[in-house]
Every structure is written in structure tokens, then in C-alpha cells.
Design a protein around this motif. Structure first.
Motif, PDB file in Angstrom:
ATOM      1  N   HIS A  17       0.844  -1.212   0.000  1.00  0.00           N
ATOM      2  CA  HIS A  17       0.000   0.000   0.000  1.00  0.00           C
ATOM      3  C   HIS A  17       0.874   1.255   0.000  1.00  0.00           C
ATOM      4  O   HIS A  17       1.820   1.367   0.756  1.00  0.00           O
ATOM      5  CB  HIS A  17      -0.889  -0.030   1.245  1.00  0.00           C
ATOM      6  N   ASN A  18       0.565   2.153  -0.871  1.00  0.00           N
ATOM      7  CA  ASN A  18       1.275   3.433  -0.960  1.00  0.00           C
ATOM      8  C   ASN A  18       0.452   4.462  -0.209  1.00  0.00           C
ATOM      9  O   ASN A  18      -0.695   4.721  -0.544  1.00  0.00           O
ATOM     10  CB  ASN A  18       1.436   3.819  -2.435  1.00  0.00           C
ATOM     11  N   THR A  19       1.041   5.078   0.819  1.00  0.00           N
ATOM     12  CA  THR A  19       0.277   6.000   1.669  1.00  0.00           C
ATOM     13  C   THR A  19      -0.127   7.265   0.932  1.00  0.00           C
ATOM     14  O   THR A  19      -0.956   8.013   1.414  1.00  0.00           O
ATOM     15  CB  THR A  19       1.088   6.369   2.921  1.00  0.00           C
ATOM     16  N   ASP A  20       0.473   7.538  -0.235  1.00  0.00           N
ATOM     17  CA  ASP A  20       0.072   8.703  -1.021  1.00  0.00           C
ATOM     18  C   ASP A  20      -1.063   8.365  -1.976  1.00  0.00           C
ATOM     19  O   ASP A  20      -1.501   9.207  -2.749  1.00  0.00           O
ATOM     20  CB  ASP A  20       1.268   9.238  -1.826  1.00  0.00           C
ATOM     21  N   LYS A  23      -7.466   4.042  -2.647  1.00  0.00           N
ATOM     22  CA  LYS A  23      -8.368   3.277  -3.505  1.00  0.00           C
ATOM     23  C   LYS A  23      -9.808   3.654  -3.145  1.00  0.00           C
ATOM     24  O   LYS A  23     -10.171   3.685  -1.965  1.00  0.00           O
ATOM     25  CB  LYS A  23      -8.139   1.774  -3.319  1.00  0.00           C
ATOM     26  N   PHE A  24     -10.606   3.920  -4.150  1.00  0.00           N
ATOM     27  CA  PHE A  24     -11.962   4.418  -3.949  1.00  0.00           C
ATOM     28  C   PHE A  24     -12.920   3.623  -4.817  1.00  0.00           C
ATOM     29  O   PHE A  24     -12.782   3.603  -6.039  1.00  0.00           O
ATOM     30  CB  PHE A  24     -12.004   5.913  -4.296  1.00  0.00           C
ATOM     31  N   SER A  25     -13.879   2.945  -4.199  1.00  0.00           N
ATOM     32  CA  SER A  25     -14.822   2.117  -4.957  1.00  0.00           C
ATOM     33  C   SER A  25     -16.206   2.744  -5.000  1.00  0.00           C
ATOM     34  O   SER A  25     -16.663   3.364  -4.033  1.00  0.00           O
ATOM     35  CB  SER A  25     -14.921   0.716  -4.337  1.00  0.00           C
ATOM     36  N   THR A  26     -16.868   2.559  -6.144  1.00  0.00           N
ATOM     37  CA  THR A  26     -18.227   3.070  -6.321  1.00  0.00           C
ATOM     38  C   THR A  26     -18.916   2.298  -7.429  1.00  0.00           C
ATOM     39  O   THR A  26     -18.262   1.683  -8.276  1.00  0.00           O
ATOM     40  CB  THR A  26     -18.222   4.574  -6.650  1.00  0.00           C
ATOM     41  N   LYS A  50      -2.836  10.409  -5.289  1.00  0.00           N
ATOM     42  CA  LYS A  50      -3.326   9.624  -6.406  1.00  0.00           C
ATOM     43  C   LYS A  50      -4.519   8.808  -5.950  1.00  0.00           C
ATOM     44  O   LYS A  50      -4.450   8.076  -4.953  1.00  0.00           O
ATOM     45  CB  LYS A  50      -2.223   8.685  -6.931  1.00  0.00           C
ATOM     46  N   ILE A  51      -5.653   8.949  -6.660  1.00  0.00           N
ATOM     47  CA  ILE A  51      -6.863   8.195  -6.349  1.00  0.00           C
ATOM     48  C   ILE A  51      -7.061   7.113  -7.406  1.00  0.00           C
ATOM     49  O   ILE A  51      -7.179   7.416  -8.596  1.00  0.00           O
ATOM     50  CB  ILE A  51      -8.119   9.095  -6.310  1.00  0.00           C
ATOM     51  N   LYS A 296      -6.415   9.527   7.436  1.00  0.00           N
ATOM     52  CA  LYS A 296      -6.455  10.990   7.432  1.00  0.00           C
ATOM     53  C   LYS A 296      -6.746  11.516   6.040  1.00  0.00           C
ATOM     54  O   LYS A 296      -7.610  12.393   5.854  1.00  0.00           O
ATOM     55  CB  LYS A 296      -5.122  11.553   7.938  1.00  0.00           C
ATOM     56  N   LEU A 297      -6.048  10.987   5.021  1.00  0.00           N
ATOM     57  CA  LEU A 297      -6.299  11.415   3.642  1.00  0.00           C
ATOM     58  C   LEU A 297      -7.662  10.937   3.164  1.00  0.00           C
ATOM     59  O   LEU A 297      -8.357  11.652   2.433  1.00  0.00           O
ATOM     60  CB  LEU A 297      -5.202  10.886   2.719  1.00  0.00           C
ATOM     61  N   ALA A 298      -8.067   9.745   3.594  1.00  0.00           N
ATOM     62  CA  ALA A 298      -9.377   9.215   3.225  1.00  0.00           C
ATOM     63  C   ALA A 298     -10.490  10.119   3.743  1.00  0.00           C
ATOM     64  O   ALA A 298     -11.474  10.392   3.042  1.00  0.00           O
ATOM     65  CB  ALA A 298      -9.546   7.797   3.766  1.00  0.00           C
ATOM     66  N   LEU A 299     -10.328  10.616   4.973  1.00  0.00           N
ATOM     67  CA  LEU A 299     -11.319  11.528   5.531  1.00  0.00           C
ATOM     68  C   LEU A 299     -11.355  12.828   4.740  1.00  0.00           C
ATOM     69  O   LEU A 299     -12.435  13.371   4.477  1.00  0.00           O
ATOM     70  CB  LEU A 299     -11.023  11.803   6.999  1.00  0.00           C
ATOM     71  N   GLU A 300     -10.183  13.325   4.333  1.00  0.00           N
ATOM     72  CA  GLU A 300     -10.152  14.541   3.525  1.00  0.00           C
ATOM     73  C   GLU A 300     -10.888  14.339   2.206  1.00  0.00           C
ATOM     74  O   GLU A 300     -11.562  15.242   1.710  1.00  0.00           O
ATOM     75  CB  GLU A 300      -8.710  14.976   3.272  1.00  0.00           C
ATOM     76  N   LEU A 301     -10.770  13.127   1.631  1.00  0.00           N
ATOM     77  CA  LEU A 301     -11.452  12.850   0.365  1.00  0.00           C
ATOM     78  C   LEU A 301     -12.964  12.881   0.538  1.00  0.00           C
ATOM     79  O   LEU A 301     -13.671  13.518  -0.251  1.00  0.00           O
ATOM     80  CB  LEU A 301     -11.013  11.494  -0.202  1.00  0.00           C
ATOM     81  N   ILE A 302     -13.477  12.229   1.575  1.00  0.00           N
ATOM     82  CA  ILE A 302     -14.932  12.215   1.704  1.00  0.00           C
ATOM     83  C   ILE A 302     -15.463  13.563   2.187  1.00  0.00           C
ATOM     84  O   ILE A 302     -16.610  13.922   1.894  1.00  0.00           O
ATOM     85  CB  ILE A 302     -15.434  11.044   2.580  1.00  0.00           C
ATOM     86  N   LYS A 303     -14.641  14.321   2.893  1.00  0.00           N
ATOM     87  CA  LYS A 303     -15.049  15.689   3.228  1.00  0.00           C
ATOM     88  C   LYS A 303     -15.159  16.529   1.959  1.00  0.00           C
ATOM     89  O   LYS A 303     -16.082  17.326   1.805  1.00  0.00           O
ATOM     90  CB  LYS A 303     -14.044  16.318   4.193  1.00  0.00           C
ATOM     91  N   PHE A 304     -14.222  16.314   1.025  1.00  0.00           N
ATOM     92  CA  PHE A 304     -14.263  17.043  -0.242  1.00  0.00           C
ATOM     93  C   PHE A 304     -15.465  16.613  -1.088  1.00  0.00           C
ATOM     94  O   PHE A 304     -16.195  17.457  -1.621  1.00  0.00           O
ATOM     95  CB  PHE A 304     -12.969  16.785  -1.022  1.00  0.00           C
TER      96      PHE A 304
END
Length: 390
Positions: A17-20, A23-26, A50-51, A296-304
Motif C-alpha cells: 500500500h502506498n500511503t500517497d 483506492k476508492f470504490s463506487t 493519487k486516487i 487521514k487522507l481518506a477523511l479529507e477525500l470524503i469531506k471534499f
């Protein structure tokens, strides 16, 4: 086949897993993905991240189960209120209660928050609410010289209207066999599909009367197409072909009908039974996997993605009824495009019913569908002595 699919969906089956990277599923149509991709690109530039978009348009939850089982769960997962409890109770999701503070919750319809919560803990930020309405072909009503449905109409009036609209070319109403589409009728009659203990609740008089009414639209009153008459066409396609005059469905069909319908159409709330007109309080939203290495980054993504800016983008095309109240009551949603009565989606949300989602919900639904099969095809009739047992 699933092993190949998992390798394609994952960051790389043998890579760490790359911390930068997230992965986002939909799920969703291509038109929905066209809205989503630019938003993800904006986020990538802002956060130098990178998403990896894992788009699963079919069999979404079946494939998601495999990703969890193989320890390759996405960091951010789009979920609905039917499946979220399964993952939350299994300890696979991160609670978002710390972010969804009482002040933050005020931005959303409360039933959307409740639908995506388990035991008082919030596990997803809502994107939309998905109440059912009735789409109707105004041109066919005009052709039959029928008045358009009004919000206070009853199930008797609905049946009579469907009879008036039925002729050799067109059925009055579409027909779906999944409980999602007929469960609101149970509520309006005072019944329920499941009780609070997760047990099937179809054997009381209210539930049986409601289910009987719905099934007989097809089998006795002949105002809805049989399986043979629909000939494997979806109800959406039959509506577009003007083979059905009315259809029970949700907001997700609006973009399709805006672009493809060559007739005038609108929506109205479901009819009233003894207990009123009640729609389901379904919701979808974004959750974070408990196994994510970059929460932390995942939370920023869903906040966005749940920001007013992003929800505006998803609302403009007509795809969703936003769970954010500031977008739902704005001109972005209540614009001049079809459906003219878009505010119906908001009005019915006030009295929407939060669905009971018991343990093994989908297993029980699959078993129920098999039990109801002979009734849906007219081989069996519901009587006072009929018993439904899982």
C-alpha cells in the motif's frame, strides 16, 4: 474470473500500500463517473495524491465482499443503508462520529444520517437520499383526458387511474418484484416487511392486504405487465417506449429521462393508504475502511466529495436528491428542468420511513423472492389463510 478481476481492481496484486494513494470504490453509470472523475482530479492536485477509482457498475457488493475477504478493501467505499450495517457490525468500517459532530449533522437531513448509522455511531457521510416516487407520462394522461395525479390521491384512485390508462398498447403501471418497490405500500397500509427483531412480518392482515393489492395490479387487474409481456425489458425502457404510463422508481432515473424521453413527464408521491403516503428513507454515502493505512487522507477525500461544491456538481445533472440541505433547497436542485415537481422528493422525505435492515438481510430477501415467485406469476393467490415463512 473473480481472481483476475481483483488483480485488475487492486493497486497491483503484489504491491504494498502506498500511503500517497487511495483506492476508492463506487458503482454508477458512465454519466455518473464523468461527473466524479474531474472531482477526483481536483482532489489529487490539491493534496498531491493519487486516487485509484475502482468502478464496479454491476454486482458491486458481491465484488466488494471479495475485496474485503482478500484484504484488499478500498480505503473509501461508497455504500448504501442496506449494506453498510453488514460491514459496520463486522468491524470493517471506521466510525465517523468524531467528524459528524452535532453541528456538522445540521447540514444534512437527519434521516440520511440515521440511515447510515449503526447503534448510534455514524459510519458514512451521506451523499443523497433515495425516496421512491411515481413517474408519469403526461402526454398519455392528456390523450386519455385524465387529470394529473395530486399529492392526496389514494390507492383506490391510483388503481382506477391505472385502469383508465391501460389499453392494447400501454399498461397503466410498471411492475417490479423486488421488495424495495412495494415495501412502501406495506407501510401505508400499516404493515411491515420485517419487525424490529428482524423477523418476517408479512402474515398480519395489513401486510397481506398491501402485498395482495400490489400483486393483483399484475395478476387480476392486468394494469401491469407480466414477465412475458415485458419481454426482458426494464421498466425504465418500457416507460421510455410509452409501454407503461406510470412507474414507481427513484431520482436516479431523472438524467436518463431528461435526455431520452420524447414526451412530457413529471413525478408525484406514492398514493395514500390508511396510514398516509410513506416512502422509504434510503441513503447512500462514503465510508472509510477500518483497514485503510491512510485514514487521514481518506477523511479529507470524503469531506471534499460531501462539500457543497462537489454535491452541487452531482446535483446539476439531476442524478441525486442531495442529502445536504443547503443544496437540496437551492436553485441547483429546484431549477426549471424536469421533473417540474422536483420538490416532491423533498416533501416526502419529511415522513420517510427508515428501513428495518435485519441480520442477513439479502439472504432473507433472496429466500422471500423464491417464496413469492408463484404469487408474482399468478399461480398462487394470497388469502386470509396464506402464511409466509422464511
Amino acid at each position: 474470473m473473480f481472481i483476475i478481476t481483483l488483480c485488475i481492481f487492486s493497486v497491483g496484486c503484489n504491491h504494498q500500500h502506498n500511503t500517497d494513494m487511495l483506492k476508492f470504490s463506487t458503482w454508477g453509470s458512465q454519466s455518473e463517473i464523468k461527473i466524479l472523475k474531474p472531482l477526483l482530479s481536483e482532489f489529487e492536485k490539491k493534496y498531491n495524491a493519487k486516487i485509484e477509482l475502482i468502478h464496479i457498475p454491476q454486482n458491486y457488493f458481491q465484488k466488494l465482499h471479495l475485496l474485503f475477504a482478500s484484504k484488499q478493501a478500498p480505503d473509501v467505499i461508497f455504500l448504501n443503508n442496506y449494506y453498510l450495517p453488514i460491514y459496520a457490525k463486522a468491524g470493517l468500517l471506521t466510525t465517523l462520529s468524531e467528524f459528524l459532530t452535532p453541528k456538522e449533522k445540521l447540514n444534512y437531513f437527519s434521516n440520511a444520517i440515521d440511515a447510515l448509522s449503526v447503534n448510534g455511531n455514524n459510519y458514512a457521510i451521506p451523499r443523497d437520499i433515495s425516496n421512491l416516487v411515481i413517474y408519469y407520462n403526461k402526454d398519455l394522461f392528456d390523450k386519455k383526458h385524465l387529470p394529473y395525479p395530486q399529492m392526496n390521491w389514494t390507492y383506490d384512485e391510483f388503481l382506477n387511474t391505472a385502469k383508465e390508462l391501460t389499453d392494447e398498447k400501454t399498461f397503466g403501471i410498471g411492475f417490479e418484484e423486488e421488495p424495495l418497490f412495494w415495501e412502501p405500500i406495506l407501510w401505508s397500509y400499516g404493515g411491515k416487511l420485517f419487525n424490529s427483531n428482524g423477523e418476517l412480518n408479512l402474515n398480519n392482515k395489513e401486510s397481506k392486504d398491501a402485498l395482495k393489492y400490489y400483486i393483483e395490479l399484475r395478476t387480476i387487474n392486468k394494469v401491469a405487465p407480466s414477465r412475458l409481456q415485458s419481454a426482458n425489458r426494464t421498466m425504465a425502457q418500457m416507460f421510455l417506449d410509452q409501454k407503461i404510463a406510470m412507474q414507481i422508481s427513484g431520482r436516479w432515473l431523472v438524467p436518463k429521462y431528461r435526455s431520452e424521453a420524447n414526451f412530457d413527464w413529471d413525478i408525484i408521491n406514492l398514493p395514500q393508504g390508511k396510514y398516509g403516503s410513506i416512502a422509504g428513507s434510503d441513503a447512500s454515502g462514503w465510508a472509510i475502511s477500518q483497514s485503510s493505512q491512510n485514514k487521514k487522507l481518506a477523511l479529507e477525500l470524503i469531506k471534499f466529495l460531501s462539500s457543497r461544491y462537489a454535491i452541487n456538481k452531482m446535483t446539476e445533472c439531476g442524478l441525486i436528491t442531495p442529502a445536504r440541505k443547503d443544496v437540496a433547497y437551492s436553485k441547483i436542485y429546484l431549477n426549471s428542468q424536469k421533473p417540474k415537481n422536483a420538490n416532491i422528493f423533498l416533501k416526502i422525505n419529511d415522513n420517510a420511513m427508515v428501513n428495518e435492515i435485519p441480520e442477513n438481510y439479502y439472504k432473507k430477501i433472496n429466500e422471500l423472492n423464491k417464496i413469492l415467485e408463484p404469487y408474482f406469476i399468478g399461480k398462487e393467490k394470497i388469502t386470509p389463510s396464506t402464511r409466509f415463512e422464511l
